[in-house]
Design a protein around this motif. Structure first.
Motif, PDB file in Angstrom:
ATOM      1  N   GLN A   1     -48.450  11.081  -5.548  1.00 29.99           N
ATOM      2  CA  GLN A   1     -47.310  10.982  -6.455  1.00 29.99           C
ATOM      3  C   GLN A   1     -46.269  10.043  -5.841  1.00 29.99           C
ATOM      4  O   GLN A   1     -45.923  10.167  -4.680  1.00 29.99           O
ATOM      5  N   LEU A   2     -45.783   9.112  -6.656  1.00 29.49           N
ATOM      6  CA  LEU A   2     -44.813   8.148  -6.182  1.00 29.49           C
ATOM      7  C   LEU A   2     -43.433   8.765  -6.257  1.00 29.49           C
ATOM      8  O   LEU A   2     -42.991   9.197  -7.325  1.00 29.49           O
ATOM      9  N   GLN A   3     -42.740   8.797  -5.122  1.00 26.18           N
ATOM     10  CA  GLN A   3     -41.426   9.417  -5.089  1.00 26.18           C
ATOM     11  C   GLN A   3     -40.473   8.649  -4.215  1.00 26.18           C
ATOM     12  O   GLN A   3     -40.859   8.093  -3.186  1.00 26.18           O
ATOM     13  N   LEU A   4     -39.214   8.657  -4.641  1.00 27.53           N
ATOM     14  CA  LEU A   4     -38.104   8.241  -3.797  1.00 27.53           C
ATOM     15  C   LEU A   4     -37.203   9.450  -3.616  1.00 27.53           C
ATOM     16  O   LEU A   4     -36.899  10.140  -4.598  1.00 27.53           O
ATOM     17  N   VAL A   5     -36.812   9.693  -2.399  1.00 27.97           N
ATOM     18  CA  VAL A   5     -35.982  10.860  -2.119  1.00 27.97           C
ATOM     19  C   VAL A   5     -34.738  10.421  -1.365  1.00 27.97           C
ATOM     20  O   VAL A   5     -34.840   9.857  -0.262  1.00 27.97           O
ATOM     21  N   GLU A   6     -33.588  10.711  -1.974  1.00 24.93           N
ATOM     22  CA  GLU A   6     -32.321  10.412  -1.318  1.00 24.93           C
ATOM     23  C   GLU A   6     -31.864  11.631  -0.510  1.00 24.93           C
ATOM     24  O   GLU A   6     -32.134  12.774  -0.895  1.00 24.93           O
ATOM     25  N   SER A   7     -31.176  11.358   0.562  1.00 27.47           N
ATOM     26  CA  SER A   7     -30.594  12.428   1.373  1.00 27.47           C
ATOM     27  C   SER A   7     -29.338  11.909   2.058  1.00 27.47           C
ATOM     28  O   SER A   7     -29.095  10.690   2.081  1.00 27.47           O
ATOM     29  N   GLY A   8     -28.559  12.824   2.593  1.00 26.47           N
ATOM     30  CA  GLY A   8     -27.375  12.438   3.357  1.00 26.47           C
ATOM     31  C   GLY A   8     -26.062  12.624   2.632  1.00 26.47           C
ATOM     32  O   GLY A   8     -24.999  12.374   3.205  1.00 26.47           O
ATOM     33  N   GLY A   9     -26.126  13.032   1.378  1.00 24.59           N
ATOM     34  CA  GLY A   9     -24.885  13.257   0.656  1.00 24.59           C
ATOM     35  C   GLY A   9     -24.168  14.506   1.147  1.00 24.59           C
ATOM     36  O   GLY A   9     -24.687  15.265   1.964  1.00 24.59           O
ATOM     37  N   GLY A  10     -22.964  14.702   0.630  1.00 22.96           N
ATOM     38  CA  GLY A  10     -22.207  15.876   1.010  1.00 22.96           C
ATOM     39  C   GLY A  10     -20.743  15.705   0.701  1.00 22.96           C
ATOM     40  O   GLY A  10     -20.342  14.801  -0.036  1.00 22.96           O
ATOM     41  N   LEU A  11     -19.961  16.602   1.271  1.00 21.32           N
ATOM     42  CA  LEU A  11     -18.505  16.595   1.091  1.00 21.32           C
ATOM     43  C   LEU A  11     -17.871  15.948   2.322  1.00 21.32           C
ATOM     44  O   LEU A  11     -18.179  16.326   3.464  1.00 21.32           O
ATOM     45  N   VAL A  12     -16.995  15.004   2.091  1.00 24.84           N
ATOM     46  CA  VAL A  12     -16.331  14.309   3.188  1.00 24.84           C
ATOM     47  C   VAL A  12     -14.881  14.057   2.807  1.00 24.84           C
ATOM     48  O   VAL A  12     -14.566  13.902   1.623  1.00 24.84           O
ATOM     49  N   GLN A  13     -14.024  14.022   3.801  1.00 29.94           N
ATOM     50  CA  GLN A  13     -12.607  13.740   3.544  1.00 29.94           C
ATOM     51  C   GLN A  13     -12.384  12.257   3.329  1.00 29.94           C
ATOM     52  O   GLN A  13     -13.168  11.419   3.818  1.00 29.94           O
ATOM     53  N   PRO A  14     -11.330  11.913   2.603  1.00 36.78           N
ATOM     54  CA  PRO A  14     -11.000  10.482   2.448  1.00 36.78           C
ATOM     55  C   PRO A  14     -10.872   9.812   3.809  1.00 36.78           C
ATOM     56  O   PRO A  14     -10.308  10.367   4.739  1.00 36.78           O
ATOM     57  N   GLY A  15     -11.430   8.611   3.888  1.00 36.49           N
ATOM     58  CA  GLY A  15     -11.456   7.892   5.144  1.00 36.49           C
ATOM     59  C   GLY A  15     -12.671   8.171   5.995  1.00 36.49           C
ATOM     60  O   GLY A  15     -12.894   7.486   7.007  1.00 36.49           O
ATOM     61  N   TYR A 110     -35.713  -2.220 -11.955  1.00 34.58           N
ATOM     62  CA  TYR A 110     -35.872  -1.036 -11.106  1.00 34.58           C
ATOM     63  C   TYR A 110     -36.683   0.016 -11.851  1.00 34.58           C
ATOM     64  O   TYR A 110     -36.213   0.566 -12.863  1.00 34.58           O
ATOM     65  N   ASN A 111     -37.883   0.293 -11.362  1.00 30.83           N
ATOM     66  CA  ASN A 111     -38.776   1.165 -12.122  1.00 30.83           C
ATOM     67  C   ASN A 111     -39.125   2.477 -11.428  1.00 30.83           C
ATOM     68  O   ASN A 111     -39.832   3.291 -11.998  1.00 30.83           O
ATOM     69  N   HIS A 112     -38.666   2.647 -10.189  1.00 34.36           N
ATOM     70  CA  HIS A 112     -38.860   3.934  -9.516  1.00 34.36           C
ATOM     71  C   HIS A 112     -37.497   4.413  -9.052  1.00 34.36           C
ATOM     72  O   HIS A 112     -36.813   3.692  -8.327  1.00 34.36           O
ATOM     73  N   TRP A 113     -37.157   5.627  -9.462  1.00 31.30           N
ATOM     74  CA  TRP A 113     -35.832   6.161  -9.163  1.00 31.30           C
ATOM     75  C   TRP A 113     -35.953   7.482  -8.427  1.00 31.30           C
ATOM     76  O   TRP A 113     -36.856   8.284  -8.680  1.00 31.30           O
ATOM     77  N   GLY A 114     -34.999   7.712  -7.532  1.00 30.12           N
ATOM     78  CA  GLY A 114     -34.901   9.020  -6.912  1.00 30.12           C
ATOM     79  C   GLY A 114     -34.107   9.972  -7.795  1.00 30.12           C
ATOM     80  O   GLY A 114     -33.615   9.591  -8.860  1.00 30.12           O
ATOM     81  N   GLN A 115     -33.990  11.203  -7.338  1.00 30.39           N
ATOM     82  CA  GLN A 115     -33.294  12.238  -8.097  1.00 30.39           C
ATOM     83  C   GLN A 115     -31.793  12.240  -7.863  1.00 30.39           C
ATOM     84  O   GLN A 115     -31.050  12.888  -8.613  1.00 30.39           O
ATOM     85  N   GLY A 116     -31.358  11.555  -6.834  1.00 31.17           N
ATOM     86  CA  GLY A 116     -29.928  11.451  -6.575  1.00 31.17           C
ATOM     87  C   GLY A 116     -29.438  12.438  -5.532  1.00 31.17           C
ATOM     88  O   GLY A 116     -30.040  13.488  -5.304  1.00 31.17           O
ATOM     89  N   THR A 117     -28.344  12.070  -4.896  1.00 32.19           N
ATOM     90  CA  THR A 117     -27.674  12.942  -3.938  1.00 32.19           C
ATOM     91  C   THR A 117     -26.166  12.882  -4.207  1.00 32.19           C
ATOM     92  O   THR A 117     -25.615  11.807  -4.455  1.00 32.19           O
ATOM     93  N   GLN A 118     -25.542  14.035  -4.180  1.00 29.25           N
ATOM     94  CA  GLN A 118     -24.121  14.127  -4.531  1.00 29.25           C
ATOM     95  C   GLN A 118     -23.261  13.723  -3.332  1.00 29.25           C
ATOM     96  O   GLN A 118     -23.462  14.229  -2.215  1.00 29.25           O
ATOM     97  N   VAL A 119     -22.303  12.875  -3.590  1.00 29.81           N
ATOM     98  CA  VAL A 119     -21.281  12.527  -2.603  1.00 29.81           C
ATOM     99  C   VAL A 119     -19.927  12.908  -3.192  1.00 29.81           C
ATOM    100  O   VAL A 119     -19.582  12.474  -4.289  1.00 29.81           O
ATOM    101  N   THR A 120     -19.199  13.732  -2.468  1.00 25.61           N
ATOM    102  CA  THR A 120     -17.875  14.156  -2.909  1.00 25.61           C
ATOM    103  C   THR A 120     -16.868  13.814  -1.828  1.00 25.61           C
ATOM    104  O   THR A 120     -17.030  14.230  -0.668  1.00 25.61           O
ATOM    105  N   VAL A 121     -15.864  13.051  -2.213  1.00 28.05           N
ATOM    106  CA  VAL A 121     -14.812  12.656  -1.273  1.00 28.05           C
ATOM    107  C   VAL A 121     -13.526  13.352  -1.696  1.00 28.05           C
ATOM    108  O   VAL A 121     -12.955  13.051  -2.740  1.00 28.05           O
ATOM    109  N   SER A 122     -13.118  14.288  -0.886  1.00 34.47           N
ATOM    110  CA  SER A 122     -11.963  15.109  -1.254  1.00 34.47           C
ATOM    111  C   SER A 122     -11.361  15.728  -0.012  1.00 34.47           C
ATOM    112  O   SER A 122     -12.077  16.050   0.950  1.00 34.47           O
ATOM    113  N   SER A 123     -10.055  15.916  -0.053  1.00 36.53           N
ATOM    114  CA  SER A 123      -9.382  16.601   1.046  1.00 36.53           C
ATOM    115  C   SER A 123      -9.243  18.094   0.746  1.00 36.53           C
ATOM    116  O   SER A 123      -8.737  18.844   1.579  1.00 36.53           O
TER     117      SER A 123
END
Length: 123
Positions: A1-15, A110-123
């Motif tokens: 199965q052809l897959q792209l997997v994103e990782s590394g997202g998360g909650l981070v403070q501005p800057g 672009y014909n193969h896409w990953g499912q996405g990873t959430q990035v939230t920038v907030s204090s």
């Protein structure tokens, strides 16, 4: 199965910084340009960066230029997006996608896409 997997997202403070990874399974990324895209709530998906298959050519949207760096390791079939000086407006779901071309191209290439990873920038 052809897959792209994103990782590394998360909650981070501005800057702050995050590094996203995009890993392929079931196929090799080595012959594809790879793009990073993001979609914020209520907004259209936008392309923010891409890298050619060889890694010698990169491109960035004005909104991230100077803050984000795209790179790739074809031996690991992985593409990275280093994000520095993050802002609240960078909050979005981030997607990677593989193109049918070796060079950065239009959205339709672009014909193969990953499912996405959430990035939230907030204090």
């Amino acid at each position: 199965q052809l897959q792209l997997v994103e990782s590394g997202g998360g909650l981070v403070q501005p800057g702050g910084s995050l590094r996203l990874s995009c890993a392929a399974s079931g196929f090799t990324l080595a012959y594809s340009a790879i793009g990073w895209f993001r979609q914020a709530p209520g907004k259209e998906r936008e392309g923010i960066s891409c890298i050619s298959s060889s890694g010698t050519s990169t491109d960035y949207a004005d909104s991230v230029k100077g803050r984000f760096t795209i790179s790739r390791d074809n031996a690991k079939d992985t593409v990275y997006l280093q994000m520095n000086s993050l802002k609240p407006e960078d909050t979005a779901v981030y997607y990677c996608a593989a193109a049918v071309t070796r060079v950065c191209s239009y959205y339709s290439a672009y014909n193969h896409w990953g499912q996405g990873t959430q990035v939230t920038v907030s204090s």
